[in-house]
Design a protein around this motif. Structure first.
Motif, PDB file in Angstrom:
ATOM      1  N   THR A  98     -26.461 -41.189  30.287  1.00 13.94           N
ATOM      2  CA  THR A  98     -25.155 -40.742  30.772  1.00 13.94           C
ATOM      3  C   THR A  98     -24.330 -40.238  29.594  1.00 13.94           C
ATOM      4  O   THR A  98     -24.413 -40.769  28.485  1.00 13.94           O
ATOM      5  CB  THR A  98     -24.401 -41.883  31.473  1.00 13.94           C
ATOM      6  OG1 THR A  98     -24.174 -42.941  30.532  1.00 13.94           O
ATOM      7  CG2 THR A  98     -25.201 -42.425  32.634  1.00 13.94           C
ATOM      8  N   THR A  99     -23.546 -39.211  29.823  1.00 13.85           N
ATOM      9  CA  THR A  99     -22.766 -38.582  28.756  1.00 13.85           C
ATOM     10  C   THR A  99     -21.281 -38.901  28.916  1.00 13.85           C
ATOM     11  O   THR A  99     -20.898 -39.723  29.742  1.00 13.85           O
ATOM     12  CB  THR A  99     -22.993 -37.059  28.771  1.00 13.85           C
ATOM     13  OG1 THR A  99     -22.647 -36.546  30.068  1.00 13.85           O
ATOM     14  CG2 THR A  99     -24.463 -36.741  28.486  1.00 13.85           C
ATOM     15  N   ASP A 100     -20.461 -38.238  28.109  1.00 11.97           N
ATOM     16  CA  ASP A 100     -19.001 -38.439  28.126  1.00 11.97           C
ATOM     17  C   ASP A 100     -18.636 -39.896  27.877  1.00 11.97           C
ATOM     18  O   ASP A 100     -17.759 -40.465  28.546  1.00 11.97           O
ATOM     19  CB  ASP A 100     -18.393 -37.964  29.454  1.00 11.97           C
ATOM     20  CG  ASP A 100     -18.601 -36.481  29.687  1.00 11.97           C
ATOM     21  OD1 ASP A 100     -18.538 -35.724  28.693  1.00 11.97           O
ATOM     22  OD2 ASP A 100     -18.848 -36.079  30.831  1.00 11.97           O
ATOM     23  N   PHE A 101     -19.326 -40.512  26.920  1.00 13.64           N
ATOM     24  CA  PHE A 101     -19.052 -41.906  26.597  1.00 13.64           C
ATOM     25  C   PHE A 101     -17.707 -41.993  25.881  1.00 13.64           C
ATOM     26  O   PHE A 101     -17.493 -41.342  24.866  1.00 13.64           O
ATOM     27  CB  PHE A 101     -20.157 -42.453  25.685  1.00 13.64           C
ATOM     28  CG  PHE A 101     -20.180 -43.949  25.608  1.00 13.64           C
ATOM     29  CD1 PHE A 101     -21.088 -44.681  26.347  1.00 13.64           C
ATOM     30  CD2 PHE A 101     -19.291 -44.645  24.799  1.00 13.64           C
ATOM     31  CE1 PHE A 101     -21.121 -46.063  26.287  1.00 13.64           C
ATOM     32  CE2 PHE A 101     -19.298 -46.021  24.724  1.00 13.64           C
ATOM     33  CZ  PHE A 101     -20.218 -46.743  25.473  1.00 13.64           C
ATOM     34  N   PRO A 102     -16.779 -42.803  26.355  1.00 15.04           N
ATOM     35  CA  PRO A 102     -15.446 -42.881  25.734  1.00 15.04           C
ATOM     36  C   PRO A 102     -15.473 -43.692  24.434  1.00 15.04           C
ATOM     37  O   PRO A 102     -15.957 -44.827  24.417  1.00 15.04           O
ATOM     38  CB  PRO A 102     -14.608 -43.589  26.798  1.00 15.04           C
ATOM     39  CG  PRO A 102     -15.584 -44.401  27.584  1.00 15.04           C
ATOM     40  CD  PRO A 102     -16.880 -43.650  27.569  1.00 15.04           C
ATOM     41  N   ILE A 103     -14.972 -43.111  23.358  1.00  8.22           N
ATOM     42  CA  ILE A 103     -14.888 -43.839  22.092  1.00  8.22           C
ATOM     43  C   ILE A 103     -13.539 -44.557  22.027  1.00  8.22           C
ATOM     44  O   ILE A 103     -12.657 -44.263  21.227  1.00  8.22           O
ATOM     45  CB  ILE A 103     -15.099 -42.898  20.889  1.00  8.22           C
ATOM     46  CG1 ILE A 103     -16.418 -42.166  21.044  1.00  8.22           C
ATOM     47  CG2 ILE A 103     -15.120 -43.696  19.576  1.00  8.22           C
ATOM     48  CD1 ILE A 103     -17.647 -43.072  21.098  1.00  8.22           C
ATOM     49  N   ASN A 104     -13.382 -45.464  22.939  1.00 11.01           N
ATOM     50  CA  ASN A 104     -12.219 -46.340  23.018  1.00 11.01           C
ATOM     51  C   ASN A 104     -12.724 -47.645  23.608  1.00 11.01           C
ATOM     52  O   ASN A 104     -13.379 -47.642  24.651  1.00 11.01           O
ATOM     53  CB  ASN A 104     -11.128 -45.732  23.901  1.00 11.01           C
ATOM     54  CG  ASN A 104      -9.986 -46.702  24.152  1.00 11.01           C
ATOM     55  OD1 ASN A 104     -10.088 -47.573  25.018  1.00 11.01           O
ATOM     56  ND2 ASN A 104      -8.901 -46.554  23.409  1.00 11.01           N
ATOM     57  N   GLY A 105     -12.464 -48.759  22.921  1.00  9.50           N
ATOM     58  CA  GLY A 105     -13.086 -50.024  23.270  1.00  9.50           C
ATOM     59  C   GLY A 105     -12.967 -50.430  24.725  1.00  9.50           C
ATOM     60  O   GLY A 105     -13.968 -50.651  25.406  1.00  9.50           O
ATOM     61  N   LYS A 106     -11.754 -50.516  25.222  1.00  5.04           N
ATOM     62  CA  LYS A 106     -11.550 -50.966  26.611  1.00  5.04           C
ATOM     63  C   LYS A 106     -12.145 -49.979  27.600  1.00  5.04           C
ATOM     64  O   LYS A 106     -12.773 -50.369  28.588  1.00  5.04           O
ATOM     65  CB  LYS A 106     -10.058 -51.179  26.876  1.00  5.04           C
ATOM     66  CG  LYS A 106      -9.471 -52.391  26.158  1.00  5.04           C
ATOM     67  CD  LYS A 106      -8.014 -52.589  26.507  1.00  5.04           C
ATOM     68  CE  LYS A 106      -7.473 -53.891  25.907  1.00  5.04           C
ATOM     69  NZ  LYS A 106      -7.651 -53.987  24.456  1.00  5.04           N
TER      70      LYS A 106
END
Length: 391
Positions: A333-341
């Motif tokens: 899966t793509t568009d992985f958010p680089i923000n912890g929560k």
């Protein structure tokens, strides 16, 4: 078999011939031969191990033990109710543990506490070879720790006294502590483990960080390691050093080291996709590393605009290929958010929709670390399903 034994001093070639032998053993795969085949595989693996001990080179035995166990499970899982099959597989599992324990006790544990000693013992021509081998060793330690933790947890679950102080449990606790201590000493004394050269080294990092996350005694070290990793990978990228790439072979990395890394189009071509930054993001959140997480998020927005941030999850078809490695499987899966929560929310949602991990035969039949072994051996990311309860 003879080729594998003769080529012990060339571990990759020895292992290749042993894999061919193992596949030939199971070529006749009738039900009536399964037990005999498993016993034969155990026997030839033990012969290889004996020769490797005599030659003082356990590398071929280690690699072949991993492959043998995965191949054997791919066969044995089809006969879950046959006691003779269970016993034959259990004997092979015991041989695997004997070989991997011998490798770690002889080659790793005695040397991790000394500065740069493991790096020097690798005897490689340049830092690239040392870097690749160090991360390989890290993955091996993590897998051994995952096995010990799993066995300890199983023992706790069966302990009706709830004292958790049996001889077996104390032994497992001591061995697990030895492995986690070796991981921390390996990292502290070999700084190249702060600088992954290949994006896929996120596999070894995730296995190790997940192991450490399950024991509060290791969290302070893990926090400092994550902080250093984020600092190094972002700094090396910005300054055009040996930043993580999608390159795979030693030769490609050597050419990369001698290439003009300021060329923007070249830089983008070898960093097209990443699982490393998603892994660091998730563990920053799990370990509460807010400063590192902020740095990583800002770096992602500024520098990774042309990089596909992604992660991999097992699918319903993964069981067919997971332990044999015969073909690619799973879903990226793509568009992985680089923000912890946001990242934790993202992977939880994906794990709920792609819930094939908990149906894998090794998981459902009580050999969960086999799935992680397969990830390390065949180079698939650690399933994030492990971070959540079965849903």
């Amino acid at each position: 078999m003879r080729k594998s034994l003769i080529l012990i001093e060339e571990p990759a070639l020895s292992h290749r011939h042993f894999c061919e032998l193992a596949r030939l053993i199971f070529q006749e795969n009738e039900d009536k031969r399964i037990v005999k085949n498993l016993i034969q595989l155990n026997l030839v693996l033990w012969v290889l191990f004996s020769w490797c001990r005599d030659e003082d080179n356990l590398e071929p035995a280690y690699l072949s033990a991993e492959y043998s166990l995965l191949l054997a499970w791919d066969i044995a899982k089809k006969h879950p109710r046959k006691p003779t099959v269970k016993k034959a597989f259990a004997n092979l599992l015991s041989t695997y543990h004997t070989i991997t324990d011998a490798y770690l006790d002889k080659c790793i544990h005695p040397f991790v506490g000394k500065k740069h000693t493991i790096s020097k013992l690798i005897s490689a021509p340049c830092s690239i070879s040392i870097n690749l081998k160090l991360f390989d060793i890290l993955g091996r330690l993590a897998i051994k720790g995952q096995w010990l933790l799993f066995e300890l947890t199983e023992s706790y679950n069966k302990d009706t006294t709830k004292n958790y102080d049996s001889e077996e449990q104390i032994s497992l606790q001591d061995r697990l502590s030895n492995v986690t201590a070796s991981i921390s000493q390996l990292v502290v004394n070999n700084p190249l483990l702060l600088s992954p050269y290949k994006d896929e080294q996120a596999i070894d990092l995730a296995l190790a960080l997940h192991l450490l996350y399950q024991d509060d005694r290791n969290k302070e070290f893990a926090k400092s390691w994550i902080d250093a990793l984020v600092e190094r990978v972002t700094f090396s990228y910005i300054t055009n050093g040996m930043y993580p790439t999608n390159l795979h072979t030693y030769e490609q990395l050597l050419e990369h080291r001698n290439t003009d890394k300021t060329d923007t189009s070249y830089k983008e071509s070898i960093t097209k996709a990443s699982i490393l930054y998603p892994v660091l993001t998730v563990f920053c959140e799990l370990y509460g590393r807010e400063e590192a997480a902020t740095r990583l998020e800002g770096f992602s927005k500024e520098e990774l605009k042309n990089c596909t941030l992604q992660y991999w999850y097992p699918s319903e078809s993964s069981e067919i290929h997971w332990f044999s490695g015969t073909d690619q499987h799973g879903v990226a899966t793509t568009d992985f958010p680089i923000n912890g929560k946001d990242a934790l929310g993202h992977i939880k949602e994906e794990c709920e929709h792609l819930n094939g991990f908990w149906q894998l035969s090794a998981v459902s039949k009580g050999h969960m670390p086999l799935t992680l072994m397969a990830c390390r051996y065949y180079r698939y990311p650690m399933p994030f399903n492990l971070l959540f309860s079965e849903v």
